[in-house]
Design a protein around this motif. Sequence first.
Motif, PDB file in Angstrom:
ATOM      1  N   ILE A   1      -4.743   5.784   2.226  1.00  0.00           N
ATOM      2  CA  ILE A   1      -4.097   4.621   1.629  1.00  0.00           C
ATOM      3  C   ILE A   1      -4.583   4.423   0.199  1.00  0.00           C
ATOM      4  O   ILE A   1      -5.785   4.455  -0.081  1.00  0.00           O
ATOM      5  CB  ILE A   1      -4.363   3.355   2.471  1.00  0.00           C
ATOM      6  N   ILE A   2      -3.626   4.236  -0.709  1.00  0.00           N
ATOM      7  CA  ILE A   2      -3.911   3.863  -2.099  1.00  0.00           C
ATOM      8  C   ILE A   2      -3.350   2.461  -2.295  1.00  0.00           C
ATOM      9  O   ILE A   2      -2.177   2.214  -2.000  1.00  0.00           O
ATOM     10  CB  ILE A   2      -3.268   4.834  -3.101  1.00  0.00           C
ATOM     11  N   ASP A   3      -4.151   1.539  -2.789  1.00  0.00           N
ATOM     12  CA  ASP A   3      -3.698   0.151  -2.890  1.00  0.00           C
ATOM     13  C   ASP A   3      -4.352  -0.539  -4.086  1.00  0.00           C
ATOM     14  O   ASP A   3      -5.327  -0.045  -4.657  1.00  0.00           O
ATOM     15  CB  ASP A   3      -4.032  -0.600  -1.598  1.00  0.00           C
TER      16      ASP A   3
ATOM     17  N   ASP B   1       6.954   7.938  -4.076  1.00  0.00           N
ATOM     18  CA  ASP B   1       7.454   6.574  -4.273  1.00  0.00           C
ATOM     19  C   ASP B   1       6.344   5.560  -4.031  1.00  0.00           C
ATOM     20  O   ASP B   1       5.553   5.701  -3.089  1.00  0.00           O
ATOM     21  CB  ASP B   1       8.594   6.287  -3.290  1.00  0.00           C
ATOM     22  N   PHE B   2       6.312   4.527  -4.848  1.00  0.00           N
ATOM     23  CA  PHE B   2       5.398   3.415  -4.580  1.00  0.00           C
ATOM     24  C   PHE B   2       6.128   2.102  -4.848  1.00  0.00           C
ATOM     25  O   PHE B   2       7.039   2.014  -5.677  1.00  0.00           O
ATOM     26  CB  PHE B   2       4.106   3.521  -5.398  1.00  0.00           C
TER      27      PHE B   2
ATOM     28  N   HIS C   1      11.181   0.009  -5.974  1.00  0.00           N
ATOM     29  CA  HIS C   1      10.131   1.019  -6.050  1.00  0.00           C
ATOM     30  C   HIS C   1      10.397   2.015  -7.163  1.00  0.00           C
ATOM     31  O   HIS C   1      11.491   2.086  -7.734  1.00  0.00           O
ATOM     32  CB  HIS C   1       9.942   1.736  -4.705  1.00  0.00           C
ATOM     33  N   ILE C   2       9.354   2.745  -7.472  1.00  0.00           N
ATOM     34  CA  ILE C   2       9.346   3.731  -8.547  1.00  0.00           C
ATOM     35  C   ILE C   2       8.705   4.992  -7.985  1.00  0.00           C
ATOM     36  O   ILE C   2       7.823   4.909  -7.139  1.00  0.00           O
ATOM     37  CB  ILE C   2       8.541   3.203  -9.756  1.00  0.00           C
TER      38      ILE C   2
ATOM     39  N   PRO D   1       0.828  -1.210   0.000  1.00  0.00           N
ATOM     40  CA  PRO D   1       0.000   0.000   0.000  1.00  0.00           C
ATOM     41  C   PRO D   1       0.863   1.261   0.000  1.00  0.00           C
ATOM     42  O   PRO D   1       1.959   1.292   0.562  1.00  0.00           O
ATOM     43  CB  PRO D   1      -0.795  -0.114   1.305  1.00  0.00           C
ATOM     44  N   LEU D   2       0.341   2.305  -0.621  1.00  0.00           N
ATOM     45  CA  LEU D   2       0.977   3.613  -0.610  1.00  0.00           C
ATOM     46  C   LEU D   2       0.179   4.533   0.299  1.00  0.00           C
ATOM     47  O   LEU D   2      -1.027   4.712   0.107  1.00  0.00           O
ATOM     48  CB  LEU D   2       1.023   4.197  -2.025  1.00  0.00           C
TER      49      LEU D   2
END
Length: 408
Positions: free
Chosen positions: A275-277, A379-380, A344-345, A268-269
């Motif tokens: 939270i974005i997942d 970053d994610f 990660h990116i 999750p980010l």
Amino acid sequence: MTFQEKLAQFAELAVKVGANVQKGQTLLINTTTDTVEFTRLVVKKAYEAGAARVTVNFSDGVTDRAFFDNAPEDEFGKYPRWIAEQRDELIERQGALLWIDAADPDLLTGVPVSKLSAHQKAAGKALENYRDAVMNDKIAWSIIAIPSKAWAKKVFPNLPEEEQVEALWDAIFKTVHIGEGSAVENWSEHLVKLHARADQLNAKRYTKLHYTAPGTDLTVELPEKHIWQTGSSKTPQNTEFVANMPTEEVFTLPAKYGVNGYVSNTKPLVFQGNIIDQFKLTFEDGVIVKAEAGEGHDLLQEMIRADEGSKYIGEIALVPHESPISASNILYYNTLFDENASNHIAVGAAYPTCFEGGSELSEEELEANGINVSITHEDFMVGSGEMDIDGVLPDGTIEPIFRKGNWA
């Protein structure tokens, strides 16, 4: 080693390795009211290291949430000038900046996306000079994190409440190499290993990387003058600092228009207290042409629409799946830790320091060289034990870099 001894080592690390405070220097600390006791210890260590002045900005989660719940709508598009001016003065005085994070990952859950987006854009515009200083290593800066009750509960929901904070402290100490011997010496050895890996990658001069994993098939072109770096950097005064503690990554920038395929997140980010997942990004000639998320879909759309550059990638980072943080099997819900457990990116701005001579280039010159410029840098995590990465050498030879999540 007692808990108090570990705390003292952590404070010393933050001052001497993270921000690397120099004699006569100004230190600015941004943190929350959850960290008061530890922050006092850091302040003491900073003065012992020779700091001329230490200033602490405390924020509070309850009052931060109250702002988003109660402030008038037009206020979210504004940003206090004095905050930007404080950081500008710090840059002028060649000071150092330390963030001590203890944020609740769910702090702003339920806040309308429009408010979060307006606030992000206003802050991004107001802090342009600060962002330039950080992205180009013009000042020493560092981020560390310590437990708060809300964060510990999120990480260890199955533990009794009275054990959650202690469990998170123990986990954090391990990630920053505290527990045996001198933490400062442990970090010196750790950074040597990371530098060796970066040197190895820089010697290869790969032209492309190809990522494959379930939900991911992504090709990333690298500029001819790209540089692989570690979490250790130097200011113009040749002061070495470590921006992220912990750090397990080596990273560089992609060619802005050379990213094609699709990539899925594996952790999750946490973005702006939400939270974005379960998301997937699809790229064509560098730009994100499709973004889907099972959780936080609308916020993901706003994140990649913050400005023109937020639709492009600014960083790719390699972290083996067998890294200590990953091996702990702890999901921290905090990018500082989770990004150091996974490849990660980052969408948004590239670090100009990852391009030969990049720190001397204007934004227009960076763009002309295919280096992304943006007010964002998020970053994610995309790595897993199932990810393979191949590198393409200048002569077209393909060789493995990662197999099953680890260095080949």
